[in-house]
Every structure is written in C-alpha cells, then in structure tokens.
Design a protein around this motif. Structure first.
Motif, short mmCIF file in Angstrom:
data_model
loop_
_atom_site.label_atom_id
_atom_site.label_comp_id
_atom_site.label_asym_id
_atom_site.label_seq_id
_atom_site.Cartn_x
_atom_site.Cartn_y
_atom_site.Cartn_z
N ILE A 108 23.04 14.06 -0.22
CA ILE A 108 22.97 13.84 1.23
C ILE A 108 24.32 13.36 1.76
O ILE A 108 24.77 13.82 2.82
N GLY A 157 19.34 16.31 -9.21
CA GLY A 157 18.34 15.38 -8.69
C GLY A 157 18.95 14.12 -8.11
O GLY A 157 18.26 13.13 -7.88
N GLU A 158 20.25 14.14 -7.84
CA GLU A 158 20.97 12.99 -7.26
C GLU A 158 20.96 13.17 -5.75
O GLU A 158 21.95 13.55 -5.13
N PHE A 159 19.81 12.87 -5.14
CA PHE A 159 19.59 13.22 -3.75
C PHE A 159 20.43 12.41 -2.78
O PHE A 159 20.94 12.96 -1.79
N ASP A 160 20.61 11.12 -3.02
CA ASP A 160 21.43 10.31 -2.11
C ASP A 160 22.88 10.78 -2.11
O ASP A 160 23.51 10.87 -1.05
N ASN A 209 13.17 16.57 -0.92
CA ASN A 209 12.97 16.12 -2.30
C ASN A 209 12.77 14.62 -2.39
O ASN A 209 12.13 14.13 -3.32
N LYS A 210 13.32 13.87 -1.43
CA LYS A 210 13.14 12.42 -1.40
C LYS A 210 11.85 12.02 -0.70
O LYS A 210 11.50 10.85 -0.67
N GLY A 211 11.15 12.99 -0.11
CA GLY A 211 9.93 12.69 0.61
C GLY A 211 10.18 12.30 2.06
O GLY A 211 9.26 11.84 2.75
N GLU A 212 11.40 12.47 2.53
CA GLU A 212 11.75 12.15 3.92
C GLU A 212 11.62 13.44 4.75
O GLU A 212 12.61 14.04 5.17
N ALA A 268 17.46 18.15 0.31
CA ALA A 268 17.58 16.84 -0.35
C ALA A 268 16.63 15.82 0.27
O ALA A 268 15.94 15.09 -0.45
N TYR A 269 16.58 15.79 1.60
CA TYR A 269 15.63 14.88 2.25
C TYR A 269 14.19 15.21 1.84
O TYR A 269 13.39 14.32 1.57
N ARG A 328 21.00 19.72 3.01
CA ARG A 328 20.68 18.31 3.25
C ARG A 328 19.19 18.17 3.55
O ARG A 328 18.53 17.24 3.08
#
Length: 142
Positions: A62, A56-59, A88-91, A85-86, A82
């Motif tokens: 990325i 869960g370490e998305f940054d 999962n961050k809502g991006e 991951a984006y 990637r």
C-alpha cells in the motif's frame, strides 16, 4: 437488485472456497504505459508494490502504490493494485474507493470491475457485485 433468500450467503461461501484458487493476477493485462520520467519512476515504485503484494506484505505494498499514485495520479495500475492490497487486508471500503478510481480513469479495465466485484461480495452488496462481474464479462468475454 435483490437476490433470493440465502443466495447471498451461498455466493459468499462459493467465493471463500474459490479464494485459494485465485491468484492476484487476472487474464486482462494492464495497457502499456507511456514512459515519462515521472511515470517511469511511478511504474518502478508500483512494481516494488507488486513484489510486496505477492509476498503478502500488504502495508508495504500500500505504501508503494500510494507513492506511485503521488508520482503519477493517473496510473491506473497503482489504484487497482492498492485496491487489491486493501481487499486482502479486509479493508473493503478502501478497496472499493481505489477500484472505483481505477474504473473512472480507465472504464475499459475489466480487471478493476472484477476486483471491485470481489469487494462488493465481502460487503454484502451483491447487486453491485453482479453488475461489476457483468461489466467485466462484457469487456473481456474470453
């Protein structure tokens, strides 16, 4: 493609209910990649990104996937992950951009279509989500 009144909200509610059941792995495996020095290094960095993504370490994920793409701009796995991951961050716009690039590089990648469909649901682009899910099923009917 338009959906009947309320269908989009129901689709979103169903997706949110299923989110907890879906892992970050999908049934379609990435193809075996050719081992060149740059590609080997890129794959190693992408594997570190996978470890961050699983935690869960998305940054951090990325950053690793971005470095893998710098090392090997054709590494489909790095764009797809990637994008995950984006997402999962809502991006979701960034997720769609990366997943679209993964599809451009490897049009037979059913997982990329599936993942992009998830982001299209979150951006209320239900017709595009249905199209991506349909393509994913065509590519991987099992």
């Amino acid at each position: 493609m338009s959906l009947p009144d309320g269908a989009g909200l129901k689709l979103k509610a169903l997706w949110r209910a299923l989110q907890g059941l879906v892992t970050i792995y999908h049934p379609v495996q990435e193809p075996i990649v050719e081992k060149t020095r740059a590609r080997e290094r890129a794959v190693d960095v992408a594997n570190r990104g996978n470890n961050h993504l699983e935690k869960g370490e998305f940054d951090e994920a990325i950053a690793c996937f971005s470095e893998a793409i710098r090392l090997d701009p054709k590494l489909v796995l790095a764009y797809r992950r990637r994008g995950n991951a984006y997402g999962n961050k809502g991006e979701f716009d960034k997720a769609i951009t990366d997943l679209t690039e993964a599809i451009r590089l490897q049009p037979s990648n059913a997982s990329a279509y599936y993942d992009r469909g998830l982001s299209y649901i979150e951006t209320d682009e239900f017709g595009k989500a249905v199209a991506d899910y349909t393509q994913a099923i065509r590519l991987y009917p099992d």
